[in-house]
Design a protein around this motif. Structure first.
Motif, PDB file in Angstrom:
ATOM      1  N   LEU A   1       0.834  -1.207   0.000  1.00 46.05           N
ATOM      2  CA  LEU A   1       0.000   0.000   0.000  1.00 46.05           C
ATOM      3  C   LEU A   1       0.865   1.251   0.000  1.00 46.05           C
ATOM      4  CD1 LEU A   1      -2.711  -1.076   2.615  1.00 46.05           C
ATOM      5  CD2 LEU A   1      -3.050  -0.828   0.154  1.00 46.05           C
ATOM      6  N   THR A   2       1.908   1.243   0.821  1.00 45.87           N
ATOM      7  CA  THR A   2       2.816   2.397   0.870  1.00 45.87           C
ATOM      8  C   THR A   2       3.487   2.611  -0.481  1.00 45.87           C
ATOM      9  OG1 THR A   2       3.233   2.052   3.229  1.00 45.87           O
ATOM     10  CG2 THR A   2       4.845   3.363   2.019  1.00 45.87           C
ATOM     11  N   TYR A   3       3.921   1.509  -1.099  1.00 45.88           N
ATOM     12  CA  TYR A   3       4.574   1.621  -2.400  1.00 45.88           C
ATOM     13  C   TYR A   3       3.604   2.153  -3.450  1.00 45.88           C
ATOM     14  CZ  TYR A   3       7.257   0.477  -6.560  1.00 45.88           C
ATOM     15  OH  TYR A   3       7.940   0.580  -7.749  1.00 45.88           O
ATOM     16  N   ILE A   4       2.386   1.622  -3.471  1.00 47.14           N
ATOM     17  CA  ILE A   4       1.388   2.070  -4.444  1.00 47.14           C
ATOM     18  C   ILE A   4       1.128   3.559  -4.309  1.00 47.14           C
ATOM     19  CG2 ILE A   4      -1.066   1.931  -5.074  1.00 47.14           C
ATOM     20  CD1 ILE A   4      -0.898  -1.085  -4.378  1.00 47.14           C
ATOM     21  N   ASP A   5       0.902   4.016  -3.085  1.00 47.85           N
ATOM     22  CA  ASP A   5       0.557   5.427  -2.872  1.00 47.85           C
ATOM     23  C   ASP A   5       1.683   6.373  -3.260  1.00 47.85           C
ATOM     24  OD1 ASP A   5      -1.953   4.763  -1.967  1.00 47.85           O
ATOM     25  OD2 ASP A   5      -1.867   6.160  -0.281  1.00 47.85           O
TER      26      ASP A   5
ATOM     27  N   PRO B   1      -1.699  22.617 -13.241  1.00 43.72           N
ATOM     28  CA  PRO B   1      -2.356  22.475 -14.544  1.00 43.72           C
ATOM     29  C   PRO B   1      -2.925  21.069 -14.698  1.00 43.72           C
ATOM     30  CG  PRO B   1      -0.185  23.470 -14.785  1.00 43.72           C
ATOM     31  CD  PRO B   1      -0.274  22.986 -13.365  1.00 43.72           C
ATOM     32  N   ILE B   2      -3.966  20.939 -15.496  1.00 45.98           N
ATOM     33  CA  ILE B   2      -4.616  19.638 -15.680  1.00 45.98           C
ATOM     34  C   ILE B   2      -3.620  18.602 -16.206  1.00 45.98           C
ATOM     35  CG2 ILE B   2      -6.325  18.422 -17.089  1.00 45.98           C
ATOM     36  CD1 ILE B   2      -8.151  20.865 -16.720  1.00 45.98           C
ATOM     37  N   LYS B   3      -2.713  19.028 -17.066  1.00 44.78           N
ATOM     38  CA  LYS B   3      -1.708  18.093 -17.591  1.00 44.78           C
ATOM     39  C   LYS B   3      -0.833  17.546 -16.470  1.00 44.78           C
ATOM     40  CE  LYS B   3       1.842  17.681 -21.163  1.00 44.78           C
ATOM     41  NZ  LYS B   3       2.566  18.391 -22.253  1.00 44.78           N
ATOM     42  N   ALA B   4      -0.479  18.401 -15.496  1.00 49.38           N
ATOM     43  CA  ALA B   4       0.355  17.965 -14.375  1.00 49.38           C
ATOM     44  C   ALA B   4      -0.421  17.026 -13.452  1.00 49.38           C
ATOM     45  CB  ALA B   4       0.857  19.171 -13.595  1.00 49.38           C
ATOM     46  N   VAL B   5      -1.710  17.286 -13.262  1.00 53.30           N
ATOM     47  CA  VAL B   5      -2.543  16.393 -12.452  1.00 53.30           C
ATOM     48  C   VAL B   5      -2.597  15.022 -13.107  1.00 53.30           C
ATOM     49  CG1 VAL B   5      -4.839  15.981 -11.530  1.00 53.30           C
ATOM     50  CG2 VAL B   5      -3.913  18.297 -11.533  1.00 53.30           C
ATOM     51  N   ALA B   6      -2.771  15.006 -14.420  1.00 55.88           N
ATOM     52  CA  ALA B   6      -2.810  13.736 -15.150  1.00 55.88           C
ATOM     53  C   ALA B   6      -1.497  12.973 -14.978  1.00 55.88           C
ATOM     54  CB  ALA B   6      -3.087  13.991 -16.631  1.00 55.88           C
ATOM     55  N   ALA B   7      -0.372  13.681 -15.096  1.00 55.86           N
ATOM     56  CA  ALA B   7       0.938  13.031 -14.959  1.00 55.86           C
ATOM     57  C   ALA B   7       1.132  12.464 -13.564  1.00 55.86           C
ATOM     58  CB  ALA B   7       2.046  14.028 -15.287  1.00 55.86           C
ATOM     59  N   SER B   8       0.525  13.094 -12.554  1.00 59.76           N
ATOM     60  CA  SER B   8       0.698  12.630 -11.164  1.00 59.76           C
ATOM     61  C   SER B   8       0.070  11.273 -10.930  1.00 59.76           C
ATOM     62  CB  SER B   8       0.105  13.652 -10.192  1.00 59.76           C
ATOM     63  OG  SER B   8      -1.309  13.562 -10.148  1.00 59.76           O
ATOM     64  N   ILE B   9      -0.842  10.841 -11.807  1.00 61.18           N
ATOM     65  CA  ILE B   9      -1.440   9.503 -11.672  1.00 61.18           C
ATOM     66  C   ILE B   9      -1.049   8.611 -12.858  1.00 61.18           C
ATOM     67  CG2 ILE B   9      -3.361  10.345 -10.280  1.00 61.18           C
ATOM     68  CD1 ILE B   9      -5.149   9.998 -12.776  1.00 61.18           C
ATOM     69  N   GLY B  10       0.016   8.996 -13.545  1.00 64.51           N
ATOM     70  CA  GLY B  10       0.570   8.131 -14.569  1.00 64.51           C
ATOM     71  C   GLY B  10      -0.069   8.218 -15.938  1.00 64.51           C
TER      72      GLY B  10
ATOM     73  N   HIS C   1      -8.802   3.176  -7.599  1.00 65.92           N
ATOM     74  CA  HIS C   1      -9.455   4.028  -6.600  1.00 65.92           C
ATOM     75  C   HIS C   1      -8.527   5.141  -6.135  1.00 65.92           C
ATOM     76  CE1 HIS C   1     -11.597   5.300  -2.986  1.00 65.92           C
ATOM     77  NE2 HIS C   1     -10.482   5.097  -2.314  1.00 65.92           N
ATOM     78  N   ARG C   2      -7.264   4.811  -5.858  1.00 70.72           N
ATOM     79  CA  ARG C   2      -6.324   5.822  -5.380  1.00 70.72           C
ATOM     80  C   ARG C   2      -6.021   6.851  -6.458  1.00 70.72           C
ATOM     81  NH1 ARG C   2      -6.133   7.925  -2.053  1.00 70.72           N
ATOM     82  NH2 ARG C   2      -3.930   8.366  -1.769  1.00 70.72           N
ATOM     83  N   ARG C   3      -5.957   6.413  -7.716  1.00 65.09           N
ATOM     84  CA  ARG C   3      -5.699   7.371  -8.799  1.00 65.09           C
ATOM     85  C   ARG C   3      -6.891   8.311  -8.989  1.00 65.09           C
ATOM     86  NH1 ARG C   3      -2.335   3.088 -12.602  1.00 65.09           N
ATOM     87  NH2 ARG C   3      -0.273   3.907 -12.031  1.00 65.09           N
ATOM     88  N   VAL C   4      -8.089   7.770  -8.872  1.00 64.90           N
ATOM     89  CA  VAL C   4      -9.279   8.622  -8.970  1.00 64.90           C
ATOM     90  C   VAL C   4      -9.287   9.634  -7.814  1.00 64.90           C
ATOM     91  CG1 VAL C   4     -11.799   8.649  -8.811  1.00 64.90           C
ATOM     92  CG2 VAL C   4     -10.663   6.918 -10.208  1.00 64.90           C
ATOM     93  N   ALA C   5      -9.012   9.158  -6.602  1.00 67.73           N
ATOM     94  CA  ALA C   5      -9.014  10.044  -5.432  1.00 67.73           C
ATOM     95  C   ALA C   5      -7.940  11.109  -5.550  1.00 67.73           C
ATOM     96  CB  ALA C   5      -8.807   9.225  -4.164  1.00 67.73           C
ATOM     97  N   GLN C   6      -6.757  10.721  -6.045  1.00 69.65           N
ATOM     98  CA  GLN C   6      -5.663  11.686  -6.209  1.00 69.65           C
ATOM     99  C   GLN C   6      -6.026  12.742  -7.242  1.00 69.65           C
ATOM    100  OE1 GLN C   6      -2.547  12.044  -4.856  1.00 69.65           O
ATOM    101  NE2 GLN C   6      -0.996  12.252  -6.457  1.00 69.65           N
ATOM    102  N   ALA C   7      -6.603  12.318  -8.355  1.00 71.23           N
ATOM    103  CA  ALA C   7      -6.993  13.264  -9.395  1.00 71.23           C
ATOM    104  C   ALA C   7      -8.029  14.251  -8.866  1.00 71.23           C
ATOM    105  CB  ALA C   7      -7.531  12.520 -10.616  1.00 71.23           C
ATOM    106  N   LYS C   8      -9.041  13.743  -8.167  1.00 68.56           N
ATOM    107  CA  LYS C   8     -10.088  14.625  -7.636  1.00 68.56           C
ATOM    108  C   LYS C   8      -9.515  15.601  -6.619  1.00 68.56           C
ATOM    109  CE  LYS C   8     -14.636  14.692  -5.454  1.00 68.56           C
ATOM    110  NZ  LYS C   8     -15.748  13.895  -4.880  1.00 68.56           N
ATOM    111  N   HIS C   9      -8.645  15.103  -5.746  1.00 68.80           N
ATOM    112  CA  HIS C   9      -8.060  15.969  -4.723  1.00 68.80           C
ATOM    113  C   HIS C   9      -7.247  17.100  -5.350  1.00 68.80           C
ATOM    114  CE1 HIS C   9      -6.416  16.972  -0.757  1.00 68.80           C
ATOM    115  NE2 HIS C   9      -5.273  17.158  -1.393  1.00 68.80           N
TER     116      HIS C   9
END
Length: 267
Positions: free
Chosen positions: A163-167, A224-233, A208-216
């Motif tokens: 879990l720690t690694y995934i996050d 920027p939206i592009k940077a948010v997208a990159a933050s979840i791969g 689930h974590r990628r969706v939550a990260q994007a929403k947050h």
């Protein structure tokens, strides 16, 4: 249920992400309502009042500290001028769960906690990591009053590590087989352990974590939206648009506009 028994499940394995922190005064009107859809809140009270949280009436006295989970309606009944310190923050849902009191009389520990909280307020504009660590310690101190209680769920160490690694690697490709190999267990055994501990498969959790990260980030950050997208791969903004629409029902831009407007509910 007595109000002293009301407690929330909170993961304390990672530092809170503070969205807003400071000092505020209420009481100009006798009653006020608040809802933080996606954020926890904590208050250090220096006044006498009452608050109804999820149908439970809690007393407020000078020297009390209160914690409320995301999505809970708070109905305050003020008796006069009501100064307090507060923070609104998010917590990652990973690792063991601890029972944090909804309202706690800090007694002789109140002033030391206020002093620590003031440091969190002071650090926040210049070093948000240090600010979060100060709040994190306060939350741990609240949880310590419940150390005699066993956590409701025990997460195996191999799953905690995963879990720690995934996050911390949401921005990278994540392979379930590789996650299992890193824990020296088979893919099938890893999946069984993961589902037993988290109630979902590893792939479902990652999504689930990628969706939550994007929403947050769309709601609370100026990235920027592009940077948010990159933050979840996700490096393609069109794919990110489809991803957000599929899971959150709106385009990233629309979600940012609508969710950011809700911040008006903050203090």
């Amino acid at each position: 249920m007595e109000w002293q028994e009301l407690r929330w499940n909170m993961s304390l394995e990672s530092s809170p992400v503070i969205v807003q922190i400071g000092e505020s005064t209420h009481g100009r009107v006798k009653e006020e309502n608040f809802v933080l859809p996606d954020l926890w809140c904590i208050h250090l009270y220096a006044y006498e009042a009452e608050v109804e949280v999820d149908g439970q009436l809690l007393p407020i006295r000078p020297g009390y500290v209160g914690v409320t989970p995301p999505g809970s309606a708070m109905f305050y009944h003020f008796f006069g001028r009501s100064p307090h310190y507060y923070a609104h923050f998010s917590m990652a849902s990973v690792g063991p769960i601890y029972r944090v009191p909804a309202m706690l009389d800090l007694r002789e520990n109140f002033q030391p906690m206020v002093d620590s909280f003031r440091e969190a307020v002071r650090f926040w504009p210049i070093n948000r990591i240090r600010s979060g660590v100060r709040l994190w310690d306060l939350l741990w101190q609240m949880a310590d009053v419940s150390t005699s209680e066993a956590p409701p769920t025990e997460t195996p160490a191999v799953i905690q590590r995963a879990l720690t690694y995934i996050d911390s690697h949401l921005h990278e490709p994540l392979n379930i087989q590789r996650l299992a190999e890193d824990q020296n267990i088979s893919h099938n055994h890893f999946t069984r352990l993961f589902k037993a501990a988290q109630g979902c498969t590893p792939l479902e959790y990652i999504q689930h974590r990628r969706v939550a990260q994007a929403k947050h980030l769309l709601t609370y950050s100026p990235l920027p939206i592009k940077a948010v997208a990159a933050s979840i791969g996700i490096t393609d903004t069109q794919i990110f648009n489809k991803f957000v629409r599929h899971y959150l029902g709106r385009s990233p831009r629309k979600l940012r506009e609508e969710e950011s407007a809700k911040i008006g509910l903050l203090e």
